[in-house]
Design an enzyme around this catalytic site. Sequence first.
Site, PDB file in Angstrom:
ATOM      1  N   GLU A 189       4.458   5.828  -1.202  1.00 57.71           N
ATOM      2  CA  GLU A 189       3.298   6.198  -2.018  1.00 57.71           C
ATOM      3  C   GLU A 189       2.379   4.996  -2.233  1.00 57.71           C
ATOM      4  O   GLU A 189       1.152   5.107  -2.192  1.00 57.71           O
ATOM      5  CB  GLU A 189       3.746   6.711  -3.392  1.00 57.71           C
ATOM      6  CG  GLU A 189       4.612   7.968  -3.359  1.00 57.71           C
ATOM      7  CD  GLU A 189       6.097   7.658  -3.229  1.00 57.71           C
ATOM      8  OE1 GLU A 189       6.471   6.689  -2.513  1.00 57.71           O
ATOM      9  OE2 GLU A 189       6.904   8.379  -3.827  1.00 57.71           O
ATOM     10  N   GLY A 239      37.803   3.796  20.553  1.00 53.61           N
ATOM     11  CA  GLY A 239      37.908   4.472  21.844  1.00 53.61           C
ATOM     12  C   GLY A 239      38.437   5.887  21.665  1.00 53.61           C
ATOM     13  O   GLY A 239      38.334   6.478  20.576  1.00 53.61           O
TER      14      GLY A 239
HETATM   15  C1  AOF Z   1       9.908   6.766  -3.459  1.00 56.71           C
HETATM   16  N1  AOF Z   1       9.223   6.362  -2.341  1.00 56.71           N
HETATM   17  O1  AOF Z   1       9.168   5.402  -0.324  1.00 56.71           O
HETATM   18  C2  AOF Z   1      11.258   5.592  -1.371  1.00 56.71           C
HETATM   19  C3  AOF Z   1      11.951   6.063  -2.516  1.00 56.71           C
HETATM   20  O2  AOF Z   1      15.517  -0.171  -4.264  1.00 56.71           O
HETATM   21  P1  AOF Z   1      14.206   0.486  -4.264  1.00 56.71           P
HETATM   22  O3  AOF Z   1      13.309   0.086  -5.389  1.00 56.71           O
HETATM   23  O4  AOF Z   1      13.478   0.438  -2.925  1.00 56.71           O
HETATM   24  O5  AOF Z   1      14.497   2.057  -4.560  1.00 56.71           O
HETATM   25  C4  AOF Z   1      15.248   2.790  -3.671  1.00 56.71           C
HETATM   26  C5  AOF Z   1      15.422   4.184  -4.188  1.00 56.71           C
HETATM   27  O6  AOF Z   1      14.133   4.772  -4.425  1.00 56.71           O
HETATM   28  C6  AOF Z   1      16.117   5.105  -3.202  1.00 56.71           C
HETATM   29  O7  AOF Z   1      17.506   5.143  -3.406  1.00 56.71           O
HETATM   30  C7  AOF Z   1      15.480   6.456  -3.511  1.00 56.71           C
HETATM   31  O8  AOF Z   1      16.052   7.048  -4.646  1.00 56.71           O
HETATM   32  C8  AOF Z   1      14.054   6.047  -3.829  1.00 56.71           C
HETATM   33  N2  AOF Z   1      13.285   5.924  -2.583  1.00 56.71           N
HETATM   34  N3  AOF Z   1      11.250   6.660  -3.510  1.00 56.71           N
HETATM   35  O9  AOF Z   1       9.283   7.189  -4.434  1.00 56.71           O
HETATM   36  C9  AOF Z   1       9.841   5.779  -1.303  1.00 56.71           C
HETATM   37  N4  AOF Z   1      11.901   4.976  -0.349  1.00 56.71           N
HETATM   38 ZN    ZN Z   2       9.011   4.879  -5.342  1.00 58.48          ZN
END
Ligand code: AOF
Ligand code: ZN
Length: 374
Positions: free
Chosen positions: A58, A304
């Site tokens: 986002e 394997g």
């Molecule tokens: C979103 N947008 O592009 C992603 C999300 O460790 P952080 O801060 O990068 O957070 C990771 C967590 O955030 C991940 O486990 C999932 O719950 C969320 N990922 N959320 O709004 C994103 N990659």
């Molecule tokens: Zn996020």
Amino acid sequence: MTPWSPHDLRYMKRALELAARGSLFVRPNPQVGCVIVSPQNEIIGSGWHRSFGDRHAEVEAFESIDPLKQHLLSKSTWYVTLEPCSHHGKTPPCADLICQIKPARVVIAVEDPNPSVDGQGIHQMREQGIQVDVGCLSDEATWQNRRFFHTLKYKRPWVVLKWAESMDGFMDPRKAEDRIPKSGGRAITGQEARLVTHRWRASEMGILVGANTALIDEPQLNVRHVDGRNPLRFILDPNRRVPTNHPLFSSSDGQEPAIHISSTHEIGSPPLSSWNWHPKEGLTALLERLNTHHQLDSILIEGGAFTLQSFLDEDVWDEIKRWKNPSILGKGLASPTLPEELTQPPFGPNHGFAGNDEWQQCIHPRFSIDHLRL
Ligand code: AOF
Ligand code: ZN
């Protein structure tokens, strides 16, 4: 159920496509894509989560907007493949950003099952009067992040069994007794297939081989032929046959030394370079430990034959990727027996070619998209 308009489906498809670009780099985070659309149906911003620890989709989509088009934001629609996060992780919450901008509408493919988010992102945005519609292409989005969803629900990584065999079902032209330590692997497939296999390796967090493969083939288990992240390497060696000076136990090209799993090590606290597991505990216990000790959301079992067959026999696997080469070997090391009932993956192709080799992909018959959701 919200009837999704052709525009909704179009932009969510685009967001899913963008999300997939992160597939080799984001684990154990989910793949996420975001598309921001003006009231005139023009894409004014787009982005995806590129790598672990990096900006969320986002934020990247927001930052990609031309300053001259920023005035369109208040009437924009955001398409996100996963619920915007509400927690302070490595980056600030995406839901906060969206609440500040207050677009007209946010369309989400699927809720984030991460306990720190779990519907709160949606709630927060609705509280601010933003229209939030959830469920557009949710099956596709769940499948795309099957490793992430599976691990959160089942507390064990998604298991991919992989092997290559000749047309008549042999993994090695040599019989078991002719396969002596350090003699090296005998490639069944060609160079094009190797590139695809390395992409498969980069798609999973871990890679595991049994003691025989480690001793005989001395594989490197890295992704040297493609751009991507090396998986964490594991040797499953219950009887402790692999010596400590084995090449897999040294780090090379920045890759961590392999982790040794045997039945005689003591369990310590993570991160661990060796730990204890006994076959009588069962493979599910092994997989749960891979998740608790190393946060693995997926693992590629590369051999394997004995190790692969034990995962099939205990029925602890989720996906199979198998190479078929047209050669007829007549004899050699027999490949694992495929279960009789197999299911095709719900989205995307279930087979394809790389050079002279055909890959086939199938999933466990118990699989369903609902089975992945909390
Ligand atoms: C979103 N947008 O592009 C992603 C999300 O460790 P952080 O801060 O990068 O957070 C990771 C967590 O955030 C991940 O486990 C999932 O719950 C969320 N990922 N959320 O709004 C994103 N990659
Ligand atoms: Zn996020």
